[in-house]
Design a protein around this motif. Structure first.
Motif, PDB file in Angstrom:
ATOM      1  N   TYR A  40      37.410   1.345  22.387  1.00 36.43           N
ATOM      2  CA  TYR A  40      38.632   0.664  22.809  1.00 36.43           C
ATOM      3  C   TYR A  40      38.906  -0.651  22.096  1.00 36.43           C
ATOM      4  CZ  TYR A  40      39.374   4.281  26.208  1.00 36.43           C
ATOM      5  OH  TYR A  40      39.608   5.495  26.787  1.00 36.43           O
ATOM      6  N   ASN A  41      38.395  -0.795  20.871  1.00 32.40           N
ATOM      7  CA  ASN A  41      38.917  -1.848  20.013  1.00 32.40           C
ATOM      8  C   ASN A  41      40.288  -1.395  19.518  1.00 32.40           C
ATOM      9  OD1 ASN A  41      36.558  -3.621  19.956  1.00 32.40           O
ATOM     10  ND2 ASN A  41      35.584  -1.967  18.803  1.00 32.40           N
ATOM     11  N   GLU A  42      41.284  -2.258  19.628  1.00 32.33           N
ATOM     12  CA  GLU A  42      42.633  -1.873  19.227  1.00 32.33           C
ATOM     13  C   GLU A  42      42.763  -1.857  17.705  1.00 32.33           C
ATOM     14  OE1 GLU A  42      45.647  -4.114  21.216  1.00 32.33           O
ATOM     15  OE2 GLU A  42      44.871  -3.659  23.216  1.00 32.33           O
ATOM     16  N   ILE A  43      43.339  -0.758  17.185  1.00 30.44           N
ATOM     17  CA  ILE A  43      43.517  -0.595  15.746  1.00 30.44           C
ATOM     18  C   ILE A  43      44.955  -0.879  15.331  1.00 30.44           C
ATOM     19  CG2 ILE A  43      43.461   1.079  13.840  1.00 30.44           C
ATOM     20  CD1 ILE A  43      41.120   2.434  15.289  1.00 30.44           C
ATOM     21  N   LYS A  44      45.924  -0.315  16.059  1.00 29.84           N
ATOM     22  CA  LYS A  44      47.323  -0.521  15.687  1.00 29.84           C
ATOM     23  C   LYS A  44      48.232  -0.311  16.883  1.00 29.84           C
ATOM     24  CE  LYS A  44      50.897   0.954  12.403  1.00 29.84           C
ATOM     25  NZ  LYS A  44      51.211   1.772  11.200  1.00 29.84           N
ATOM     26  N   ASP A  45      49.161  -1.211  17.067  1.00 24.77           N
ATOM     27  CA  ASP A  45      50.199  -1.103  18.095  1.00 24.77           C
ATOM     28  C   ASP A  45      51.407  -0.399  17.476  1.00 24.77           C
ATOM     29  OD1 ASP A  45      52.483  -1.685  19.744  1.00 24.77           O
ATOM     30  OD2 ASP A  45      51.374  -3.330  20.663  1.00 24.77           O
ATOM     31  N   TYR A  46      51.794   0.725  18.060  1.00 29.33           N
ATOM     32  CA  TYR A  46      52.909   1.507  17.533  1.00 29.33           C
ATOM     33  C   TYR A  46      54.212   1.252  18.292  1.00 29.33           C
ATOM     34  CZ  TYR A  46      49.892   4.288  14.491  1.00 29.33           C
ATOM     35  OH  TYR A  46      49.036   4.696  13.502  1.00 29.33           O
ATOM     36  N   GLY A  47      54.243   0.191  19.088  1.00 24.91           N
ATOM     37  CA  GLY A  47      55.416  -0.070  19.909  1.00 24.91           C
ATOM     38  C   GLY A  47      56.704  -0.212  19.127  1.00 24.91           C
ATOM     39  N   ASP A  48      56.646  -0.850  17.958  1.00 24.63           N
ATOM     40  CA  ASP A  48      57.851  -1.095  17.166  1.00 24.63           C
ATOM     41  C   ASP A  48      57.968  -0.166  15.965  1.00 24.63           C
ATOM     42  OD1 ASP A  48      58.654  -3.210  18.831  1.00 24.63           O
ATOM     43  OD2 ASP A  48      57.369  -4.623  17.737  1.00 24.63           O
ATOM     44  N   VAL A  49      57.065   0.810  15.865  1.00 22.34           N
ATOM     45  CA  VAL A  49      57.092   1.723  14.720  1.00 22.34           C
ATOM     46  C   VAL A  49      58.161   2.787  14.937  1.00 22.34           C
ATOM     47  CG1 VAL A  49      55.779   3.431  13.405  1.00 22.34           C
ATOM     48  CG2 VAL A  49      54.657   1.326  14.205  1.00 22.34           C
ATOM     49  N   VAL A  50      58.994   2.992  13.940  1.00 21.14           N
ATOM     50  CA  VAL A  50      60.016   4.038  13.976  1.00 21.14           C
ATOM     51  C   VAL A  50      59.530   5.196  13.110  1.00 21.14           C
ATOM     52  CG1 VAL A  50      62.402   4.649  13.466  1.00 21.14           C
ATOM     53  CG2 VAL A  50      61.850   2.351  14.317  1.00 21.14           C
ATOM     54  N   PHE A  51      59.449   6.382  13.698  1.00 26.23           N
ATOM     55  CA  PHE A  51      58.938   7.544  12.980  1.00 26.23           C
ATOM     56  C   PHE A  51      60.086   8.341  12.378  1.00 26.23           C
ATOM     57  CE2 PHE A  51      55.825   6.729  16.389  1.00 26.23           C
ATOM     58  CZ  PHE A  51      54.718   6.488  15.612  1.00 26.23           C
ATOM     59  N   SER A  52      59.835   8.885  11.201  1.00 26.89           N
ATOM     60  CA  SER A  52      60.837   9.737  10.560  1.00 26.89           C
ATOM     61  C   SER A  52      60.809  11.115  11.192  1.00 26.89           C
ATOM     62  CB  SER A  52      60.539   9.862   9.065  1.00 26.89           C
ATOM     63  OG  SER A  52      59.347  10.605   8.862  1.00 26.89           O
ATOM     64  N   GLU A  53      61.885  11.862  10.967  1.00 30.51           N
ATOM     65  CA  GLU A  53      61.945  13.231  11.478  1.00 30.51           C
ATOM     66  C   GLU A  53      60.839  14.077  10.868  1.00 30.51           C
ATOM     67  OE1 GLU A  53      65.171  16.928  11.744  1.00 30.51           O
ATOM     68  OE2 GLU A  53      65.814  14.938  11.130  1.00 30.51           O
ATOM     69  N   GLU A  54      60.544  13.832   9.606  1.00 34.14           N
ATOM     70  CA  GLU A  54      59.483  14.581   8.950  1.00 34.14           C
ATOM     71  C   GLU A  54      58.125  14.326   9.607  1.00 34.14           C
ATOM     72  OE1 GLU A  54      57.569  15.167   4.447  1.00 34.14           O
ATOM     73  OE2 GLU A  54      59.086  13.633   4.829  1.00 34.14           O
ATOM     74  N   GLU A  55      57.845  13.049   9.955  1.00 32.71           N
ATOM     75  CA  GLU A  55      56.573  12.710  10.600  1.00 32.71           C
ATOM     76  C   GLU A  55      56.435  13.398  11.952  1.00 32.71           C
ATOM     77  OE1 GLU A  55      55.276   8.245   9.408  1.00 32.71           O
ATOM     78  OE2 GLU A  55      57.252   8.435  10.360  1.00 32.71           O
ATOM     79  N   LEU A  56      57.555  13.519  12.661  1.00 35.46           N
ATOM     80  CA  LEU A  56      57.502  14.115  13.997  1.00 35.46           C
ATOM     81  C   LEU A  56      57.444  15.638  13.949  1.00 35.46           C
ATOM     82  CD1 LEU A  56      60.114  11.824  15.737  1.00 35.46           C
ATOM     83  CD2 LEU A  56      57.656  11.842  16.122  1.00 35.46           C
ATOM     84  N   LEU A  57      57.835  16.234  12.833  1.00 33.81           N
ATOM     85  CA  LEU A  57      57.820  17.695  12.718  1.00 33.81           C
ATOM     86  C   LEU A  57      56.539  18.224  12.098  1.00 33.81           C
ATOM     87  CD1 LEU A  57      61.500  18.406  11.587  1.00 33.81           C
ATOM     88  CD2 LEU A  57      60.472  18.837  13.831  1.00 33.81           C
ATOM     89  N   ASN A  58      55.902  17.461  11.248  1.00 32.65           N
ATOM     90  CA  ASN A  58      54.713  17.941  10.520  1.00 32.65           C
ATOM     91  C   ASN A  58      53.472  17.920  11.402  1.00 32.65           C
ATOM     92  OD1 ASN A  58      56.144  18.423   8.229  1.00 32.65           O
ATOM     93  ND2 ASN A  58      55.647  16.443   7.257  1.00 32.65           N
TER      94      ASN A  58
END
Length: 393
Positions: A375-393
Protein backbone atom coordinates in the motif's frame (compact mmCIF):
# COMPACT_ATOMS: atom_id res chain seq x y z
CA UNK A 1 -9.78 15.09 2.04
CA UNK A 2 -11.12 12.99 4.90
CA UNK A 3 -14.86 13.16 5.28
CA UNK A 4 -16.25 13.81 8.77
CA UNK A 5 -19.63 13.10 10.22
CA UNK A 6 -20.46 16.81 10.04
CA UNK A 7 -20.31 16.69 6.23
CA UNK A 8 -22.61 13.68 5.92
CA UNK A 9 -26.16 14.95 6.44
CA UNK A 10 -27.58 11.82 4.85
CA UNK A 11 -26.06 9.69 7.60
CA UNK A 12 -27.37 12.04 10.29
CA UNK A 13 -30.85 11.82 8.80
CA UNK A 14 -30.72 8.03 8.81
CA UNK A 15 -29.49 7.81 12.39
CA UNK A 16 -32.03 10.33 13.66
CA UNK A 17 -34.98 8.45 12.15
CA UNK A 18 -37.57 7.57 14.78
CA UNK A 19 -37.94 4.10 13.29
CA UNK A 20 -34.27 3.15 13.80
CA UNK A 21 -33.88 0.06 15.98
CA UNK A 22 -32.54 1.01 19.41
CA UNK A 23 -29.76 -1.59 19.32
CA UNK A 24 -28.61 -0.37 15.92
CA UNK A 25 -28.71 3.22 17.18
CA UNK A 26 -26.54 2.21 20.15
CA UNK A 27 -24.02 0.45 17.89
CA UNK A 28 -24.03 3.39 15.46
CA UNK A 29 -23.12 5.71 18.33
CA UNK A 30 -20.16 3.45 19.15
CA UNK A 31 -19.03 3.55 15.51
CA UNK A 32 -19.20 7.35 15.41
CA UNK A 33 -17.26 7.56 18.69
CA UNK A 34 -14.69 5.09 17.28
CA UNK A 35 -15.39 2.59 20.04
CA UNK A 36 -14.70 -1.08 19.40
CA UNK A 37 -17.71 -3.27 18.66
CA UNK A 38 -18.30 -6.45 20.64
CA UNK A 39 -19.07 -9.83 19.12
CA UNK A 40 -22.68 -9.35 20.22
CA UNK A 41 -22.72 -6.03 18.38
CA UNK A 42 -21.46 -7.74 15.24
CA UNK A 43 -24.16 -10.38 15.27
CA UNK A 44 -26.79 -7.69 15.92
CA UNK A 45 -25.64 -5.77 12.84
CA UNK A 46 -26.19 -8.86 10.69
CA UNK A 47 -29.54 -9.69 12.27
CA UNK A 48 -31.11 -6.25 12.61
CA UNK A 49 -29.12 -3.89 10.43
CA UNK A 50 -30.93 -2.36 7.49
CA UNK A 51 -28.67 -2.27 4.43
CA UNK A 52 -29.07 1.50 4.09
CA UNK A 53 -28.00 2.13 7.69
CA UNK A 54 -25.10 -0.32 7.50
CA UNK A 55 -23.92 1.12 4.22
CA UNK A 56 -24.02 4.68 5.51
CA UNK A 57 -22.04 3.75 8.62
CA UNK A 58 -19.52 1.67 6.66
CA UNK A 59 -19.04 4.46 4.15
CA UNK A 60 -18.49 6.92 7.01
CA UNK A 61 -15.68 4.73 8.39
CA UNK A 62 -14.25 4.14 4.94
CA UNK A 63 -14.11 7.86 4.19
CA UNK A 64 -12.73 8.70 7.62
CA UNK A 65 -9.84 6.32 6.94
CA UNK A 66 -9.27 6.84 3.21
CA UNK A 67 -11.41 9.67 1.88
CA UNK A 68 -12.40 8.91 -1.71
CA UNK A 69 -9.28 6.93 -2.55
CA UNK A 70 -9.76 3.42 -3.92
CA UNK A 71 -6.65 1.33 -4.36
CA UNK A 72 -5.63 -1.20 -6.98
CA UNK A 73 -2.38 -2.75 -8.12
CA UNK A 74 -0.90 -4.10 -11.32
CA UNK A 75 -0.49 -7.78 -10.74
CA UNK A 76 -0.73 -11.18 -12.34
CA UNK A 77 -1.38 -14.64 -10.99
CA UNK A 78 0.51 -17.88 -11.37
CA UNK A 79 -1.45 -21.00 -10.46
CA UNK A 80 1.13 -23.81 -10.46
CA UNK A 81 -1.46 -26.59 -10.38
CA UNK A 82 -5.05 -27.43 -9.59
CA UNK A 83 -4.08 -30.95 -8.51
CA UNK A 84 -4.69 -31.20 -4.78
CA UNK A 85 -4.51 -33.74 -1.97
CA UNK A 86 -7.38 -32.07 -0.10
CA UNK A 87 -11.12 -32.44 -0.66
CA UNK A 88 -12.76 -29.12 0.23
CA UNK A 89 -16.48 -29.38 -0.51
CA UNK A 90 -16.80 -25.82 -1.77
CA UNK A 91 -13.95 -26.11 -4.27
CA UNK A 92 -14.74 -26.20 -7.99
CA UNK A 93 -11.12 -25.77 -8.93
CA UNK A 94 -9.06 -28.71 -7.76
CA UNK A 95 -8.61 -32.26 -9.04
CA UNK A 96 -7.47 -35.10 -6.83
CA UNK A 97 -4.02 -36.51 -7.53
CA UNK A 98 -5.51 -39.77 -8.82
CA UNK A 99 -7.41 -37.67 -11.41
CA UNK A 100 -4.51 -35.35 -12.18
CA UNK A 101 -4.85 -35.88 -15.93
CA UNK A 102 -7.97 -33.68 -15.69
CA UNK A 103 -5.94 -30.79 -14.26
CA UNK A 104 -2.70 -28.98 -14.95
CA UNK A 105 0.80 -29.06 -13.51
CA UNK A 106 3.23 -26.31 -14.48
CA UNK A 107 6.98 -26.78 -14.43
CA UNK A 108 9.35 -24.15 -13.05
CA UNK A 109 10.33 -23.19 -16.61
CA UNK A 110 6.68 -22.80 -17.61
CA UNK A 111 6.06 -20.51 -14.64
CA UNK A 112 9.16 -18.47 -15.43
CA UNK A 113 7.84 -18.06 -18.96
CA UNK A 114 4.69 -16.51 -17.45
CA UNK A 115 6.85 -14.07 -15.47
CA UNK A 116 8.89 -13.19 -18.57
CA UNK A 117 5.70 -12.39 -20.47
CA UNK A 118 5.41 -9.29 -18.27
CA UNK A 119 9.03 -8.12 -18.69
CA UNK A 120 8.03 -5.00 -20.61
CA UNK A 121 5.07 -4.16 -18.37
CA UNK A 122 5.03 -2.14 -15.11
CA UNK A 123 3.45 -4.87 -12.97
CA UNK A 124 4.55 -4.81 -9.34
CA UNK A 125 3.32 -8.15 -7.98
CA UNK A 126 3.15 -11.83 -8.84
CA UNK A 127 0.55 -13.76 -6.85
CA UNK A 128 1.33 -17.49 -6.59
CA UNK A 129 -1.34 -19.81 -5.25
CA UNK A 130 -2.87 -23.11 -6.29
CA UNK A 131 -3.63 -26.66 -5.28
CA UNK A 132 -1.55 -28.75 -2.89
CA UNK A 133 0.38 -31.10 -5.16
CA UNK A 134 2.30 -33.88 -3.39
CA UNK A 135 5.30 -33.53 -5.72
CA UNK A 136 5.52 -29.72 -5.66
CA UNK A 137 7.39 -29.54 -2.38
CA UNK A 138 9.26 -26.89 -0.42
CA UNK A 139 12.45 -27.22 -2.47
CA UNK A 140 10.45 -26.90 -5.71
CA UNK A 141 8.92 -23.59 -4.69
CA UNK A 142 12.16 -22.27 -3.19
CA UNK A 143 13.82 -22.84 -6.56
CA UNK A 144 10.92 -21.13 -8.33
CA UNK A 145 11.11 -18.02 -6.15
CA UNK A 146 14.88 -17.81 -6.38
CA UNK A 147 14.66 -17.89 -10.17
CA UNK A 148 11.87 -15.28 -10.25
CA UNK A 149 13.94 -12.97 -8.04
CA UNK A 150 17.07 -13.56 -10.10
CA UNK A 151 15.17 -12.65 -13.26
CA UNK A 152 13.21 -9.67 -11.90
CA UNK A 153 14.35 -8.57 -8.43
CA UNK A 154 11.83 -5.72 -8.21
CA UNK A 155 8.78 -8.00 -8.58
CA UNK A 156 7.04 -8.51 -5.24
CA UNK A 157 6.36 -12.20 -4.61
CA UNK A 158 3.10 -12.75 -2.75
CA UNK A 159 2.23 -16.38 -2.48
CA UNK A 160 1.07 -19.57 -0.82
CA UNK A 161 -1.77 -19.98 1.61
CA UNK A 162 -1.21 -21.61 5.00
CA UNK A 163 -2.86 -24.71 3.51
CA UNK A 164 -0.01 -25.02 1.01
CA UNK A 165 2.67 -23.98 3.47
CA UNK A 166 1.53 -26.29 6.26
CA UNK A 167 1.65 -29.27 3.88
CA UNK A 168 5.12 -28.30 2.56
CA UNK A 169 6.55 -27.85 6.06
CA UNK A 170 5.15 -31.12 7.38
CA UNK A 171 6.44 -33.03 4.35
CA UNK A 172 9.88 -31.42 4.77
CA UNK A 173 9.81 -32.26 8.50
CA UNK A 174 10.36 -28.63 9.42
CA UNK A 175 8.72 -26.52 12.10
CA UNK A 176 6.54 -23.67 10.94
CA UNK A 177 9.22 -21.20 12.03
CA UNK A 178 11.95 -23.03 10.10
CA UNK A 179 9.81 -23.40 7.00
CA UNK A 180 8.65 -19.78 6.94
CA UNK A 181 12.22 -18.56 7.39
CA UNK A 182 13.41 -20.64 4.42
CA UNK A 183 10.59 -19.38 2.21
CA UNK A 184 11.20 -15.77 3.23
CA UNK A 185 14.94 -16.06 2.53
CA UNK A 186 14.16 -17.56 -0.90
CA UNK A 187 12.12 -14.51 -1.91
CA UNK A 188 8.63 -14.80 -0.43
CA UNK A 189 7.67 -11.31 0.68
CA UNK A 190 4.03 -11.53 1.74
CA UNK A 191 1.16 -13.97 2.12
CA UNK A 192 -2.24 -13.82 0.44
CA UNK A 193 -5.32 -14.34 2.57
CA UNK A 194 -6.61 -17.63 1.16
CA UNK A 195 -7.38 -20.88 2.92
CA UNK A 196 -9.03 -19.22 5.91
CA UNK A 197 -12.61 -20.18 4.92
CA UNK A 198 -14.39 -20.26 8.31
CA UNK A 199 -12.17 -20.84 11.34
CA UNK A 200 -14.74 -22.36 13.69
CA UNK A 201 -14.35 -26.17 13.77
CA UNK A 202 -18.12 -26.75 13.62
CA UNK A 203 -18.08 -25.39 10.08
CA UNK A 204 -14.51 -26.16 9.05
CA UNK A 205 -14.94 -29.84 9.85
CA UNK A 206 -17.90 -29.98 7.48
CA UNK A 207 -16.48 -28.11 4.50
CA UNK A 208 -12.69 -28.68 4.62
CA UNK A 209 -11.94 -31.17 7.38
CA UNK A 210 -8.60 -32.45 6.09
CA UNK A 211 -6.56 -29.26 5.76
CA UNK A 212 -4.87 -27.00 8.30
CA UNK A 213 -7.25 -25.82 11.01
CA UNK A 214 -8.02 -22.27 12.04
CA UNK A 215 -5.36 -22.13 14.75
CA UNK A 216 -2.76 -23.43 12.31
CA UNK A 217 -3.77 -20.82 9.72
CA UNK A 218 -3.42 -18.03 12.26
CA UNK A 219 -0.08 -19.32 13.53
CA UNK A 220 1.49 -19.27 10.06
CA UNK A 221 0.40 -15.66 9.60
CA UNK A 222 1.64 -14.82 13.10
CA UNK A 223 5.10 -16.17 12.27
CA UNK A 224 5.12 -14.40 8.90
CA UNK A 225 4.37 -11.13 10.69
CA UNK A 226 7.19 -11.77 13.17
CA UNK A 227 9.56 -12.19 10.22
CA UNK A 228 8.54 -8.73 9.01
CA UNK A 229 6.20 -9.95 6.29
CA UNK A 230 2.74 -8.53 5.70
CA UNK A 231 -0.28 -10.60 4.79
CA UNK A 232 -3.96 -10.50 3.94
CA UNK A 233 -6.89 -12.38 5.42
CA UNK A 234 -10.06 -13.80 3.89
CA UNK A 235 -13.33 -15.36 4.97
CA UNK A 236 -15.54 -17.57 2.80
CA UNK A 237 -19.12 -16.50 3.50
CA UNK A 238 -22.60 -17.37 2.32
CA UNK A 239 -22.79 -21.15 2.67
CA UNK A 240 -23.62 -23.17 5.81
CA UNK A 241 -22.19 -20.76 8.38
CA UNK A 242 -24.32 -18.65 10.71
CA UNK A 243 -23.76 -14.99 11.49
CA UNK A 244 -22.00 -15.76 14.74
CA UNK A 245 -19.50 -17.97 12.90
CA UNK A 246 -18.61 -14.99 10.73
CA UNK A 247 -18.11 -12.77 13.76
CA UNK A 248 -16.07 -15.46 15.53
CA UNK A 249 -13.84 -15.65 12.46
CA UNK A 250 -13.39 -11.88 12.28
CA UNK A 251 -12.77 -11.70 16.03
CA UNK A 252 -9.86 -14.15 15.79
CA UNK A 253 -8.35 -12.08 12.99
CA UNK A 254 -8.89 -8.87 14.93
CA UNK A 255 -7.11 -10.32 17.96
CA UNK A 256 -4.10 -11.39 15.89
CA UNK A 257 -3.97 -7.96 14.30
CA UNK A 258 -3.95 -6.40 17.77
CA UNK A 259 -0.96 -8.62 18.56
CA UNK A 260 1.13 -8.22 15.39
CA UNK A 261 -0.26 -5.43 13.19
CA UNK A 262 0.82 -7.47 10.20
CA UNK A 263 -2.40 -7.67 8.20
CA UNK A 264 -2.97 -5.21 5.37
CA UNK A 265 -6.37 -6.20 4.07
CA UNK A 266 -9.50 -8.18 4.89
CA UNK A 267 -11.21 -9.81 1.92
CA UNK A 268 -14.66 -11.40 2.31
CA UNK A 269 -14.98 -14.07 -0.40
CA UNK A 270 -18.42 -15.02 -1.67
CA UNK A 271 -19.21 -18.73 -1.89
CA UNK A 272 -19.98 -19.74 -5.48
CA UNK A 273 -21.97 -22.93 -5.99
CA UNK A 274 -21.11 -24.19 -9.47
CA UNK A 275 -19.43 -27.56 -10.02
CA UNK A 276 -18.74 -28.42 -6.39
CA UNK A 277 -20.12 -30.61 -3.59
CA UNK A 278 -22.13 -27.72 -2.14
CA UNK A 279 -24.01 -26.89 -5.35
CA UNK A 280 -27.35 -27.37 -3.57
CA UNK A 281 -26.71 -24.34 -1.34
CA UNK A 282 -28.03 -21.05 -2.80
CA UNK A 283 -25.56 -18.19 -3.12
CA UNK A 284 -25.72 -14.98 -1.13
CA UNK A 285 -27.80 -12.19 -2.65
CA UNK A 286 -26.26 -8.88 -3.64
CA UNK A 287 -27.89 -7.30 -0.57
CA UNK A 288 -26.30 -10.06 1.52
CA UNK A 289 -22.95 -9.31 -0.07
CA UNK A 290 -23.19 -5.60 0.66
CA UNK A 291 -24.22 -6.31 4.24
CA UNK A 292 -21.18 -8.57 4.64
CA UNK A 293 -18.80 -5.85 3.45
CA UNK A 294 -20.47 -3.22 5.61
CA UNK A 295 -20.27 -5.28 8.79
CA UNK A 296 -16.66 -6.21 8.01
CA UNK A 297 -15.70 -2.54 7.74
CA UNK A 298 -17.41 -1.75 11.05
CA UNK A 299 -16.11 -4.76 12.97
CA UNK A 300 -12.54 -5.02 11.63
CA UNK A 301 -11.52 -1.69 13.11
CA UNK A 302 -7.78 -2.44 13.14
CA UNK A 303 -7.57 -3.60 9.50
CA UNK A 304 -6.64 -0.58 7.39
CA UNK A 305 -8.09 -1.90 4.14
CA UNK A 306 -11.19 -3.78 3.00
CA UNK A 307 -10.97 -5.40 -0.42
CA UNK A 308 -13.64 -6.59 -2.85
CA UNK A 309 -12.17 -9.16 -5.19
CA UNK A 310 -13.81 -8.09 -8.43
CA UNK A 311 -13.26 -11.34 -10.43
CA UNK A 312 -15.36 -13.16 -7.82
CA UNK A 313 -18.12 -10.56 -7.37
CA UNK A 314 -18.34 -9.23 -10.90
CA UNK A 315 -17.58 -5.65 -11.93
CA UNK A 316 -21.01 -4.13 -11.19
CA UNK A 317 -21.27 -5.52 -7.66
CA UNK A 318 -17.63 -4.59 -7.01
CA UNK A 319 -18.50 -1.00 -7.91
CA UNK A 320 -21.41 -1.05 -5.47
CA UNK A 321 -19.17 -2.23 -2.62
CA UNK A 322 -17.24 1.06 -2.85
CA UNK A 323 -20.23 2.68 -1.13
CA UNK A 324 -20.38 -0.05 1.52
CA UNK A 325 -16.97 0.20 3.16
CA UNK A 326 -14.63 -1.14 0.48
CA UNK A 327 -11.54 0.86 -0.51
CA UNK A 328 -9.62 -1.69 -2.61
CA UNK A 329 -10.50 -3.65 -5.75
CA UNK A 330 -7.38 -5.86 -5.97
CA UNK A 331 -5.61 -5.68 -9.30
CA UNK A 332 -5.58 -6.00 -13.03
CA UNK A 333 -5.29 -9.85 -12.71
CA UNK A 334 -4.85 -10.34 -16.49
CA UNK A 335 -6.91 -13.51 -16.93
CA UNK A 336 -4.52 -15.72 -15.02
CA UNK A 337 -6.78 -17.00 -12.24
CA UNK A 338 -9.33 -19.77 -12.63
CA UNK A 339 -10.31 -20.33 -9.00
CA UNK A 340 -13.57 -18.37 -9.18
CA UNK A 341 -14.37 -18.62 -12.87
CA UNK A 342 -14.53 -22.42 -12.46
CA UNK A 343 -16.99 -21.93 -9.58
CA UNK A 344 -19.40 -19.89 -11.69
CA UNK A 345 -18.43 -16.28 -11.01
CA UNK A 346 -19.66 -13.57 -13.37
CA UNK A 347 -16.11 -12.94 -14.56
CA UNK A 348 -15.26 -15.94 -16.72
CA UNK A 349 -12.26 -14.14 -18.23
CA UNK A 350 -11.04 -11.93 -15.37
CA UNK A 351 -8.83 -9.32 -16.97
CA UNK A 352 -8.83 -5.53 -16.94
CA UNK A 353 -6.08 -3.19 -18.02
CA UNK A 354 -5.11 -0.25 -15.84
CA UNK A 355 -7.32 2.22 -17.69
CA UNK A 356 -10.38 -0.04 -17.44
CA UNK A 357 -9.93 -0.68 -13.72
CA UNK A 358 -9.29 2.98 -12.98
CA UNK A 359 -12.38 3.96 -14.97
CA UNK A 360 -14.47 1.39 -13.09
CA UNK A 361 -13.45 3.16 -9.89
CA UNK A 362 -14.08 6.63 -11.32
CA UNK A 363 -17.57 5.64 -12.45
CA UNK A 364 -18.37 4.85 -8.81
CA UNK A 365 -17.37 8.40 -7.83
CA UNK A 366 -14.05 7.40 -6.28
CA UNK A 367 -10.43 8.32 -6.97
CA UNK A 368 -8.34 5.44 -8.34
CA UNK A 369 -4.88 5.14 -6.81
CA UNK A 370 -2.35 2.56 -7.91
CA UNK A 371 -0.50 0.97 -4.99
CA UNK A 372 2.14 -1.64 -4.46
CA UNK A 373 1.50 -4.81 -2.44
CA UNK A 374 2.02 -3.11 0.93
CA UNK A 375 0.00 0.00 0.00
CA UNK A 376 2.72 2.46 -0.89
CA UNK A 377 1.02 4.80 -3.34
CA UNK A 378 2.46 4.70 -6.87
CA UNK A 379 0.16 6.94 -8.91
CA UNK A 380 -3.07 8.88 -8.42
CA UNK A 381 -5.29 8.51 -11.49
CA UNK A 382 -7.90 11.02 -10.34
CA UNK A 383 -7.07 13.59 -13.02
CA UNK A 384 -5.93 11.17 -15.73
CA UNK A 385 -8.04 11.18 -18.89
CA UNK A 386 -7.98 7.87 -20.75
CA UNK A 387 -8.25 7.54 -24.51
CA UNK A 388 -10.86 5.35 -26.14
CA UNK A 389 -8.08 3.06 -27.31
CA UNK A 390 -6.78 2.61 -23.73
CA UNK A 391 -10.25 1.70 -22.51
CA UNK A 392 -10.87 -0.80 -25.32
CA UNK A 393 -7.52 -2.64 -25.39
Amino acid sequence: MTTTIATQPGLLTILNAASLDKDIRRIADKVLQQERLTQEDGVTLFEKGDIGVLGALANHVRERKHGNKTYFNRNFHIEPTNVCVFTCKFCSYSRLYKNREEGWELSIDQMLDIVKKYDSQPVTEVHIVGGVHPKMNLDFFIELMQKIKAHRPDLHVKGFTPVELDYMFRKAKLSTEEGMKKMHEAGLQSLPGGGAEIFHPDIRNQICHDKVDGDGWLEIHRIAHKLGMHSNATMLYGHIEEYWHRIDHMERLRQLQDETGGFNTFIPLKFRNKQNDMAHIPESTIVGDLKMYSVARLYMDNFPHLKAYWPMLGRNTAQLTLSFGVNDLDGTIDDTTKIYSMAGSEEQNPSMNTAQLAMLIKQAGRVPVERDTVYNEIKDYGDVVFSEEELLN
